[in-house]
Motif scaffolding. Structure first.
Motif, PDB file in Angstrom:
ATOM      1  N   SER A  23      31.375  24.745  45.528  1.00  0.00           N
ATOM      2  CA  SER A  23      32.289  25.582  44.763  1.00  0.00           C
ATOM      3  C   SER A  23      31.523  26.539  44.200  1.00  0.00           C
ATOM      4  CB  SER A  23      32.903  24.389  43.542  1.00  0.00           C
ATOM      5  OG  SER A  23      31.927  24.198  42.549  1.00  0.00           O
ATOM      6  N   ILE A  24      32.355  27.559  43.569  1.00  0.00           N
ATOM      7  CA  ILE A  24      31.797  28.908  43.126  1.00  0.00           C
ATOM      8  C   ILE A  24      32.747  29.311  42.314  1.00  0.00           C
ATOM      9  CG2 ILE A  24      32.628  30.193  45.158  1.00  0.00           C
ATOM     10  CD1 ILE A  24      30.279  32.025  44.900  1.00  0.00           C
ATOM     11  N   ARG A  25      32.448  30.351  41.232  1.00  0.00           N
ATOM     12  CA  ARG A  25      33.296  31.047  40.472  1.00  0.00           C
ATOM     13  C   ARG A  25      34.473  31.634  41.316  1.00  0.00           C
ATOM     14  NH1 ARG A  25      30.499  34.900  37.536  1.00  0.00           N
ATOM     15  NH2 ARG A  25      28.411  34.272  38.655  1.00  0.00           N
ATOM     16  N   SER A  26      35.576  31.667  40.838  1.00  0.00           N
ATOM     17  CA  SER A  26      36.645  32.651  41.657  1.00  0.00           C
ATOM     18  C   SER A  26      36.520  34.174  41.457  1.00  0.00           C
ATOM     19  CB  SER A  26      38.074  32.176  41.284  1.00  0.00           C
ATOM     20  OG  SER A  26      38.049  32.548  39.824  1.00  0.00           O
ATOM     21  N   VAL A  27      35.917  34.609  40.826  1.00  0.00           N
ATOM     22  CA  VAL A  27      35.536  36.044  40.619  1.00  0.00           C
ATOM     23  C   VAL A  27      34.066  36.436  40.470  1.00  0.00           C
ATOM     24  CG1 VAL A  27      35.864  38.144  39.502  1.00  0.00           C
ATOM     25  CG2 VAL A  27      37.776  36.509  39.774  1.00  0.00           C
ATOM     26  N   VAL A  28      33.407  36.589  41.608  1.00  0.00           N
ATOM     27  CA  VAL A  28      32.299  37.240  41.806  1.00  0.00           C
ATOM     28  C   VAL A  28      31.947  38.529  42.651  1.00  0.00           C
ATOM     29  CG1 VAL A  28      29.697  36.403  42.239  1.00  0.00           C
ATOM     30  CG2 VAL A  28      31.244  34.742  41.846  1.00  0.00           C
ATOM     31  N   PRO A  29      32.197  39.832  41.669  1.00  0.00           N
ATOM     32  CA  PRO A  29      32.245  40.776  42.551  1.00  0.00           C
ATOM     33  C   PRO A  29      31.056  41.408  43.374  1.00  0.00           C
ATOM     34  CG  PRO A  29      33.005  41.028  40.123  1.00  0.00           C
ATOM     35  CD  PRO A  29      32.340  39.848  40.278  1.00  0.00           C
ATOM     36  N   ARG A  30      29.961  40.892  43.073  1.00  0.00           N
ATOM     37  CA  ARG A  30      28.670  41.316  43.900  1.00  0.00           C
ATOM     38  C   ARG A  30      28.706  40.488  45.301  1.00  0.00           C
ATOM     39  NH1 ARG A  30      23.419  38.605  43.952  1.00  0.00           N
ATOM     40  NH2 ARG A  30      22.069  39.929  45.005  1.00  0.00           N
ATOM     41  N   LEU A  31      29.643  39.319  45.251  1.00  0.00           N
ATOM     42  CA  LEU A  31      29.503  38.569  46.466  1.00  0.00           C
ATOM     43  C   LEU A  31      30.741  38.933  47.469  1.00  0.00           C
ATOM     44  CD1 LEU A  31      27.992  35.159  45.435  1.00  0.00           C
ATOM     45  CD2 LEU A  31      26.857  37.139  46.299  1.00  0.00           C
ATOM     46  N   PHE A  32      32.025  39.002  46.754  1.00  0.00           N
ATOM     47  CA  PHE A  32      33.089  39.240  47.357  1.00  0.00           C
ATOM     48  C   PHE A  32      34.215  40.233  46.398  1.00  0.00           C
ATOM     49  CE2 PHE A  32      33.197  35.023  45.637  1.00  0.00           C
ATOM     50  CZ  PHE A  32      34.229  34.885  44.541  1.00  0.00           C
ATOM     51  N   ALA A  33      35.067  40.560  47.160  1.00  0.00           N
ATOM     52  CA  ALA A  33      36.130  41.301  46.404  1.00  0.00           C
ATOM     53  C   ALA A  33      37.366  40.358  45.853  1.00  0.00           C
ATOM     54  CB  ALA A  33      36.782  42.482  47.139  1.00  0.00           C
ATOM     55  N   GLY A  34      37.810  41.166  44.790  1.00  0.00           N
ATOM     56  CA  GLY A  34      38.976  40.083  44.207  1.00  0.00           C
ATOM     57  C   GLY A  34      38.770  38.693  43.998  1.00  0.00           C
ATOM     58  N   THR A  35      39.792  38.104  44.043  1.00  0.00           N
ATOM     59  CA  THR A  35      39.878  36.824  43.417  1.00  0.00           C
ATOM     60  C   THR A  35      39.707  35.544  44.815  1.00  0.00           C
ATOM     61  OG1 THR A  35      40.927  36.901  41.688  1.00  0.00           O
ATOM     62  CG2 THR A  35      40.995  34.833  42.140  1.00  0.00           C
TER      63      THR A  35
END
Length: 299
Positions: free
Chosen positions: A151-163
């Protein structure tokens, strides 16, 4: 020593649940070098054992890391090669958070020698335990089903765009399991999301978008940002009857995505039936494939 690194609960079914990032323990020799951010282990796959506490009812084997991924990440390539070339990620021995914040005190980050020591001391014991359980299950049933829980936070801009979608299924682009396994799991998630969407809108069931929000906020994607880490890619050998799948969950669906990382029982109660449906589909598909293969060999 092994008990300090990995916890194994053996079951009798073909199903093995791997939980490589739910641990929070840090050996003293590592803890004294971390800064306050590192000691708070924010990138933990929080509450995964609690979320999957129904696995005992499936007679599943559970292999659970006790150490924090900040000590060593057992889901990375032990050579140090990136699993996602050209994209931001964290190392075998992470030196930053997912957001890029340092986790070590100044000049205290591990170098090549330290990384090698940790790999020998902490990485391989987890993989030896996991391989042992895969071999045991394979010998007993003729095949093994490895489900890697994340599991991971739903918003991590450094790793992926958006939600991030709630359910992220990874099969290394179909290489880590039989096509029937991937289809069974994705169909199970799609049906559950459609039902939740229909219930939220009080209308007929329809399939929600894979990578956009829906009225129920239950969304999914197959081999999107998370295609499966080292565990899925390394152990998944469908030709040898070992089928591996990674499930990355957006934490917002079952917990607070910030300290103190509070578990949301209402959210978990909505998630568990979907996850149970996924695991049931995995088990049923695995049994069908094994049965068909045995039948074909006996002709």
């Amino acid at each position: 020593m092994m008990d300090d690194i990995v916890r194994v609960r053996r079951g009798g079914s073909p199903l093995i649940l791997s939980m490589p990032h739910s641990g929070t323990e840090i050996p003293p020799e590592v803890a004294k070098r971390l800064n306050e951010t590192g000691l708070s282990v924010p990138d933990t796959d929080w509450w995964i054992p609690r979320l999957y506490d129904f696995a005992d009812g499936l007679d599943a084997t559970v292999v659970e890391a006790r150490l924090s991924r900040y000590v060593i990440d057992v889901n990375r390539d032990p050579s140090g090669a990136s699993l996602y070339p050209g994209r931001a990620t964290t190392e075998l021995c992470p030196t930053t958070t997912f957001d890029g914040e340092p986790i070590y005190q100044d000049a205290m980050a591990p170098g090549v020698l330290e990384t090698g020591i940790r790999r020998d001391r902490y990485f391989w014991p987890y993989h030896i335990a996991l391989r042992s359980e895969i071999d045991r299950v394979h010998e007993a049933h003729g095949y093994a089903l490895l489900y890697d829980c994340h599991s991971i936070r739903s918003v991590v801009p450094r790793l992926f765009a958006g939600t991030l979608p709630v359910f992220n299924i990874g099969t290394n682009d179909g290489q880590s399991c039989a096509p029937e396994i991937e289809a069974a799991i994705s169909d199970a998630v799609a049906e559950a999301c459609a039902e939740a969407c229909a219930a939220a809108s009080d209308g007929p069931a329809h399939q929600p978008p894979r990578d956009e929000g829906s009225e129920s906020d239950l969304t999914y994607i197959v081999n999107g940002r998370f295609k499966g880490g080292w565990i899925t890619r390394h152990f998944g050998e469908p030709d040898s009857r070992v089928h591996a799948v990674q499930m990355e969950l957006a934490q917002t669906a079952y917990m607070l995505e910030a300290a103190p990382w509070t578990f949301n029982e209402d959210g978990a109660a909505r998630m568990r039936p979907v996850l149970r449906r996924v695991l049931d589909a995995l088990i049923e598909a695995g049994a069908r494939i094994a049965g068909a293969r045995i039948e074909g060999e006996n002709r």
